[in-house]
Design an enzyme around this catalytic site. Sequence first.
Site, PDB file in Angstrom:
ATOM      1  N   GLY A 276       2.219  -1.979   2.101  1.00 42.67           N
ATOM      2  CA  GLY A 276       2.704  -3.314   2.407  1.00 42.67           C
ATOM      3  C   GLY A 276       1.730  -4.420   2.025  1.00 42.67           C
ATOM      4  O   GLY A 276       0.577  -4.170   1.639  1.00 42.67           O
ATOM      5  N   HIS A 277       2.180  -5.653   2.175  1.00 37.20           N
ATOM      6  CA  HIS A 277       1.376  -6.806   1.776  1.00 37.20           C
ATOM      7  C   HIS A 277       0.109  -6.939   2.618  1.00 37.20           C
ATOM      8  O   HIS A 277       0.095  -6.650   3.817  1.00 37.20           O
ATOM      9  CB  HIS A 277       2.201  -8.098   1.855  1.00 37.20           C
ATOM     10  CG  HIS A 277       2.737  -8.402   3.226  1.00 37.20           C
ATOM     11  ND1 HIS A 277       1.993  -9.012   4.207  1.00 37.20           N
ATOM     12  CD2 HIS A 277       3.957  -8.191   3.760  1.00 37.20           C
ATOM     13  CE1 HIS A 277       2.726  -9.172   5.290  1.00 37.20           C
ATOM     14  NE2 HIS A 277       3.914  -8.667   5.052  1.00 37.20           N
TER      15      HIS A 277
END
Length: 340
Positions: A241-242
């Site tokens: 994920g970011h």
Amino acid sequence: MKFTAEQIAGILEGEVVGNPNAEVNKLSKIEEGSDGSLTFLSNPKYLNYIYTTKATITIVNDTFIAEGELSTTLIKVADAYLSFSKLLEFYDLAKKGKKIGVEHPSFLSESVTYGANLYLGSFSYIEENVVLGENVKIYPNCFVGENVVIGDNVTIFSGAKVHSETLIGANCIIHSGAIIGADGFGFAPNSDGTFSKIPQIGNVILEDDVEIGANTTIDRATMGSTIIRKGVKLDNQIQIGHNVEIGENTVIAAQTGIAGSTKIGKNGMIGGQVGIAGHLTIGNNVRIQAQSGVGRNVKDGEILQGSPTFGYNDFSKSYVHFKNLPKIIAEIEELKKKIL
């Protein structure tokens, strides 16, 4: 391409036991060895095959002592598995080194700069202001977005996508279907129940010697960078994920998902199908067993299993009781009848 036992021993700094002029031109498993093939023995489970293999040359540990007749020439080395891996790398580099030039049709923006020995496969698209180092190999049907920087000796296999602003260090390998730098999962809820997209304006940084498996996705940061540190190895079909950061030399097996803004330390080992929640800190030298779910911060050196995870030794002890729960409940019910 043929190699003699003597030549191979020279590459591996090993000792030939048998015919130094024995020649091989292919590789094989020890149980499937055939004339002209090279194999290796490192796992004791396959020891019996050393006496029946048809392979011409077999790499073995220098501690190996034959207890029967052999038809294969041996090359003794300190570590047979690592030595065979070294040969596979040598062979792989020899194949890749032959690919040079820009195939057509493909698109290479006029503002792209690149070093010597570039290979760009057909139907690939390289956008503006991309910088490519020396010996970069980009296979067919790849996309590289604007302002991407790719270091020396990087290989990007067919169908991979590297989105804008991504920075890739030297000696990295990105396998087919991987997507580096797509938008992170960021949405703000509205009062009417709908969601508004939060622009993802950060980037992804892959440091040197990183390998990204097929169909793995690494999201760009909302702001700042998603960072994969030096020497990290990611298996196929992993979701990062970011704003995640993964420390040096951590290895992660397939189908693991790591939610946004989690920081993972160095030298970790994470099994397949592990789920890690967002905004956590995972320490150095952590081991997480397959199919575990992590929802808390983890200290250095912890070994975890379960969902939610707890200590591996505690899990192993508890699992004995988990399996026996029906029996234990029946015994309790029987005791209750006797007491009452």
